[in-house]
Design an enzyme around this catalytic site. Structure first.
Site, PDB file in Angstrom:
ATOM      1  N   LYS A  38       6.750 -12.519  -9.360  1.00 52.31           N
ATOM      2  CA  LYS A  38       6.329 -11.160  -9.016  1.00 52.31           C
ATOM      3  C   LYS A  38       4.821 -11.013  -9.241  1.00 52.31           C
ATOM      4  O   LYS A  38       4.205 -11.867  -9.905  1.00 52.31           O
ATOM      5  CB  LYS A  38       7.094 -10.154  -9.878  1.00 52.31           C
ATOM      6  CG  LYS A  38       6.838 -10.288 -11.378  1.00 52.31           C
ATOM      7  CD  LYS A  38       7.849  -9.503 -12.202  1.00 52.31           C
ATOM      8  CE  LYS A  38       7.594  -9.682 -13.689  1.00 52.31           C
ATOM      9  NZ  LYS A  38       8.684  -9.115 -14.509  1.00 52.31           N
ATOM     10  N   TYR A 264     -24.754   1.330 -16.934  1.00 51.89           N
ATOM     11  CA  TYR A 264     -24.462   2.746 -16.731  1.00 51.89           C
ATOM     12  C   TYR A 264     -24.370   3.517 -18.039  1.00 51.89           C
ATOM     13  O   TYR A 264     -23.845   3.012 -19.025  1.00 51.89           O
ATOM     14  CB  TYR A 264     -23.133   2.907 -15.994  1.00 51.89           C
ATOM     15  CG  TYR A 264     -23.212   2.594 -14.514  1.00 51.89           C
ATOM     16  CD1 TYR A 264     -24.194   3.157 -13.697  1.00 51.89           C
ATOM     17  CD2 TYR A 264     -22.282   1.734 -13.930  1.00 51.89           C
ATOM     18  CE1 TYR A 264     -24.257   2.869 -12.341  1.00 51.89           C
ATOM     19  CE2 TYR A 264     -22.319   1.447 -12.571  1.00 51.89           C
ATOM     20  CZ  TYR A 264     -23.305   2.020 -11.786  1.00 51.89           C
ATOM     21  OH  TYR A 264     -23.352   1.738 -10.463  1.00 51.89           O
TER      22      TYR A 264
HETATM   23  C1  LIG Z   1       9.030 -10.107 -15.556  1.00 56.00           C
HETATM   24  C2  LIG Z   1      10.425 -10.382 -15.889  1.00 56.00           C
HETATM   25  C3  LIG Z   1      10.818 -11.648 -16.386  1.00 56.00           C
HETATM   26  C4  LIG Z   1       9.828 -12.724 -16.780  1.00 56.00           C
HETATM   27  O1  LIG Z   1       9.389 -12.521 -18.100  1.00 56.00           O
HETATM   28  P1  LIG Z   1       8.349 -13.514 -18.813  1.00 56.00           P
HETATM   29  O2  LIG Z   1       8.158 -12.930 -20.149  1.00 56.00           O
HETATM   30  O3  LIG Z   1       7.104 -13.478 -17.996  1.00 56.00           O
HETATM   31  O4  LIG Z   1       8.970 -14.873 -18.817  1.00 56.00           O
HETATM   32  C5  LIG Z   1      12.169 -11.898 -16.525  1.00 56.00           C
HETATM   33  N1  LIG Z   1      13.084 -10.936 -16.235  1.00 56.00           N
HETATM   34  C6  LIG Z   1      12.745  -9.709 -15.800  1.00 56.00           C
HETATM   35  C7  LIG Z   1      13.798  -8.697 -15.534  1.00 56.00           C
HETATM   36  C8  LIG Z   1      11.405  -9.377 -15.624  1.00 56.00           C
HETATM   37  O5  LIG Z   1      11.061  -8.152 -15.226  1.00 56.00           O
END
Ligand SMILES: *Cc1c(COP(=O)(O)O)cnc(C)c1O
Length: 370
Positions: A38, A264
């Protein structure tokens, strides 16, 4: 070392392979590996990462949203893809791209059943999520009867897996809570499987789950951060290799004197100890947020730390190079696998590796190293 002439995110696929194999070495031979890609593969390059992992025979992919799954299909991914956060507006896209939805509450379950029936589907693969303590997405144990009733009254869906998500798998002071989640998950899935008459795959562990609770691997694990090189602990991170290096270049050097300000709102004013600054071509629009400004964050130039001074601008940062022998055009390391990890830089500003790496914007050119 690769000489950067602009801001670049180098992605080392050999390091990815190392991490994938390290995590797999923690699993039994028959435990499946779901790669979480993702958020653009945690900011790296989801298409490149997924294609590489597909060649390494990964079992499953997960994305957060349907559109991310569509991008993977368009990039040639044929491996099953779980959509973790299903939204009803995306059902058509899910079906058209053979994506597998997570059904997490009564509303989305009812709507997906009606949709699948209207589209004359039989045994469309879906995943049912249970809430065992994170209180984010998922059915409760008390929903089991109702979910089963609905699933047994249609042949449009087939449950491929039952899953849940751990709230604090990286935090060993919450071990009791995590063990309780795992126990709940066992009870829920046993009851569910008995009633539905077949046994879907079970999974609950993310990266830290795999590292800290090997007894909870079940049929599949879902790893994200570990594949990208971070273990959520100093010890575990030593076995992993960060796959991404963020590099940039010195655009301009300024010599300043006591009383001069930088950037800034004149957020930095020299008291005379800072006499030389470098301007770098990356800013908060590239993913280096304002939280890194005012000496919290730093970059590395010729192995020396150069703190960010003043406010982070949209497209630039200024760093203190008073004690560094460097010139315009020299390469700058923001994070990598050797000098400063993204985990360390994130900690300097009170955040976590996940936020820093997923925030590197699409403006930054990705360079794949095979
Ligand atoms: C993002 C996510 C993962 C992965 O978790 P990590 O800590 O990056 O290994 C696994 N399961 C779900 C439901 C997630 O949202």
């Amino acid at each position: 070392m690769f000489k950067a002439q602009e801001t670049l995110l180098e992605i080392d696929l050999k390091a990815l392979k190392h991490n994938f194999e390290h995590l797999k070495s923690k699993l039994k031979d028959n435990t499946q590996f779901l790669a979480v890609v993702k958020a653009f593969g945690y900011g790296n390059d989801a298409n490149e990462i997924a294609n590489y992992l597909q060649d390494l025979n990964v079992d499953y992919f997960a994305v957060a949203y349907a559109s991310e799954g569509v991008a993977l299909r368009q990039a040639g991914i044929t491996t099953p893809i779980l959509v973790l956060h299903t939204l009803a507006v995306n059902f058509d896209v899910i079906l058209d791209n053979c994506l597998e939805p997570n059904l997490y509450n009564t509303k989305i379950l009812n709507e997906f059943i009606a949709f699948a029936e209207a589209k004359n589907q039989t045994k469309y693969p879906v995943h049912i999520k249970f809430n065992t303590g994170l209180n984010r997405l998922g059915f409760l144990e008390s929903d089991i009867e109702d979910v089963i009733y609905k699933l047994l009254n249609t042949n449009s869906l087939k449950v491929k897996s039952l899953f849940s998500h751990l709230a604090a798998s990286e935090d060993l002071s919450e071990q009791n809570f995590t063990l309780n989640q795992i126990e709940n998950f066992k009870n829920i899935t046993e009851r569910f499987s008995k009633k539905i008459g077949y046994t879907p795959m079970l999974h609950i562990s993310n990266t830290s789950g795999v590292l800290n609770y090997p007894e909870a691997n079940f049929d599949m694990v879902r790893c994200g951060i570990g594949m990208y090189g971070f273990g959520n602990s100093k010890k575990e991170s030593t076995y992993l290799k960060p796959i991404a290096s963020l590099k940039t270049v010195i655009s301009q050097i300024h010599h300043i004197k006591k009383g001069d300000s930088v950037g800034y709102n004149r957020a930095f004013k020299s008291e005379g100890t800072v006499t030389k600054t470098a301007t770098l071509p990356l800013g908060h629009a590239d993913g280096i947020g304002r939280i890194y400004g005012n000496a919290k964050g730093f970059v590395t130039i010729h192995r020396k730390k150069a703190p960010i001074i003043g406010n982070v601008c949209m497209d630039m940062i200024m760093v203190d190079i008073t004690n560094i022998d460097c010139k315009e055009g020299d390469t700058v390391i923001v994070f990598d696998g050797n000098t400063t990890s993204a985990e360390t830089l994130a900690e300097s500003a009170g955040t976590i590796s996940y936020e820093l790496i997923t925030g590197i914007s699409q403006r930054v050119k990705r360079v794949i190293i095979k």
